[in-house]
Motif scaffolding. Structure first.
Motif, PDB file in Angstrom:
ATOM      1  N   ARG A  41       0.836  -1.210   0.000  1.00 37.30           N
ATOM      2  CA  ARG A  41       0.000   0.000   0.000  1.00 37.30           C
ATOM      3  C   ARG A  41       0.866   1.254   0.000  1.00 37.30           C
ATOM      4  N   LEU A  42       0.311   2.332  -0.513  1.00 34.69           N
ATOM      5  CA  LEU A  42       0.939   3.646  -0.411  1.00 34.69           C
ATOM      6  C   LEU A  42       0.537   4.248   0.933  1.00 34.69           C
ATOM      7  N   VAL A  43       1.543   4.577   1.751  1.00 36.07           N
ATOM      8  CA  VAL A  43       1.270   5.045   3.107  1.00 36.07           C
ATOM      9  C   VAL A  43       2.100   6.283   3.417  1.00 36.07           C
ATOM     10  N   ASP A  44       1.731   6.946   4.512  1.00 35.65           N
ATOM     11  CA  ASP A  44       2.544   8.032   5.069  1.00 35.65           C
ATOM     12  C   ASP A  44       3.362   7.471   6.220  1.00 35.65           C
ATOM     13  N   VAL A  45       4.673   7.656   6.175  1.00 35.27           N
ATOM     14  CA  VAL A  45       5.562   7.205   7.242  1.00 35.27           C
ATOM     15  C   VAL A  45       6.531   8.323   7.578  1.00 35.27           C
ATOM     16  N   ALA A  76       2.751   7.035  -6.530  1.00 35.23           N
ATOM     17  CA  ALA A  76       1.376   6.797  -6.097  1.00 35.23           C
ATOM     18  C   ALA A  76       0.701   5.689  -6.905  1.00 35.23           C
ATOM     19  N   ASP A  77       1.197   5.438  -8.119  1.00 33.14           N
ATOM     20  CA  ASP A  77       0.639   4.386  -8.962  1.00 33.14           C
ATOM     21  C   ASP A  77       1.514   3.132  -8.956  1.00 33.14           C
ATOM     22  N   GLY A  78       2.403   3.051  -7.978  1.00 29.51           N
ATOM     23  CA  GLY A  78       3.374   1.969  -7.947  1.00 29.51           C
ATOM     24  C   GLY A  78       2.771   0.591  -7.759  1.00 29.51           C
ATOM     25  N   VAL A  79       1.707   0.488  -6.973  1.00 29.97           N
ATOM     26  CA  VAL A  79       1.098  -0.820  -6.725  1.00 29.97           C
ATOM     27  C   VAL A  79       0.647  -1.450  -8.046  1.00 29.97           C
TER      28      VAL A  79
END
Length: 319
Positions: free
Chosen positions: A16-20, A298-301
């Protein structure tokens, strides 16, 4: 910062695309603002759980190019590139906006390479470099590269030419043969496995001194095309990991099988390799990569899913 991350493995739905939190480098590390990150099949396999030693949660990604924004003063603002075994497996990788890595684990990016181009070369070129080094490819070596149209195979052709080797490329389709021959590379179309030895001996009198099988399927057939005391380098295997090796024919030729695994090399060791051949891009001795597909992080998945479905495209993620 934004990053791709997985907290469980076995399914691409876990990515998933997340904020870390942005990583904080220690005294011997640098913080790299990632400008571009390559997506390799091993990154996809990592999320799918093919590497049981990966610690979770984890940001995947091995290859990167970017700018040092924190670290030793001598490196601040420097454009760098890198790759290595730890990234994405034991330490967070490059599919993020920032990457923390040892200061000795980055190499100066060749000026003739864009960030996108540099990010697409790490794993393929270090793998090919290692295969040629450890197989003893030098001036005049008769070298067969199987799967020469792939990323690693193409890198091997370019690096072998630089070393002065005699190169024969083997590919699946006649149109791929035409493309390679138009580039000045002698090539053959792969047919039935039992025909490979005859094909090789028709070009190389006495056989190939080194055979580099990038596909994982031609090791048994390659023995017939091997010269006495020749070497066969392999980087892949069938899904079950097994092949039927004609041991009698191999040892009668005094042949050697060389296993090549880029995951044996740390970022520091890879930085040495990148430094060794990186200058050749600036000297115009190695071809600049083309045909790379730039995609937003953002479209990596979706890119992971396409690679898993067999897409031949080389995706470059742009944070």
């Amino acid at each position: 910062m934004k990053a791709l991350r997985f907290s469980a493995s076995g399914d691409l739905a876990d990515l998933r695309l997340v904020d870390v939190a942005t990583p904080v480098p220690s005294a011997d590390e640098v913080l790299v603002q990632v400008k571009a990150a390559g997506l390799n099949p091993s990154d996809v396999k990592n999320v799918l759980g093919r590497f049981p030693y990966t610690t979770l949660p984890r940001i995947p990604g091995r290859d990167f190019a970017g700018v040092v924004v924190e670290g030793p003063p001598a490196l601040l603002g420097q454009e760098v590139w890198g790759t290595g075994r730890d990234l994405g497996f034991f330490a967070d990788g490059s599919h993020a906006q920032y990457l923390r890595v040892l200061a000795t684990g980055v190499a100066p990016k060749p000026g003739h390479l864009s960030f996108t181009q540099a990010a697409g070369l790490g794993v393929p070129y270090t793998t090919a470099w290692d295969a040629l080094e450890r197989s003893g490819v030098g001036k005049g070596t008769r070298l067969l590269v199987i799967g020469a149209n792939g990323a690693v195979g193409s890198a091997a052709l370019a690096l072998a030419k630089l070393r002065g080797a005699q190169v024969l490329a083997a590919v699946r389709r006649p149109d791929q043969v035409d493309v390679l021959q138009a580039q000045g590379v002698e090539a053959i179309a792969l047919g039935q496995p039992q025909e490979l030895g005859v094909q090789v001996h028709a070009v190389f009198k006495g056989g190939a001194e080194v055979i580099f099988d990038t596909s994982g399927f031609w090791l048994p057939a390659a023995v017939a095309g091997l010269a006495p005391f020749g070497r066969i380098a392999i980087i892949a295997a069938p899904v079950d990991g097994h092949v039927q090796l004609p041991a009698l024919a191999l040892y009668r030729k005094g042949g050697t099988v060389v296993g090549v695994n880029s995951l044996l090399y740390s970022c520091e060791q890879c930085a040495v390799m990148l430094g060794a051949f990186g200058r050749f891009f600036d000297e115009g001795l190695l071809p600049l990569p083309t045909g790379l597909r730039e995609v937003a992080l953002a479209d990596g998945v979706e890119c992971y899913e396409q690679v898993n479905s067999g897409s031949p495209d080389k995706f470059i993620l742009l944070p």
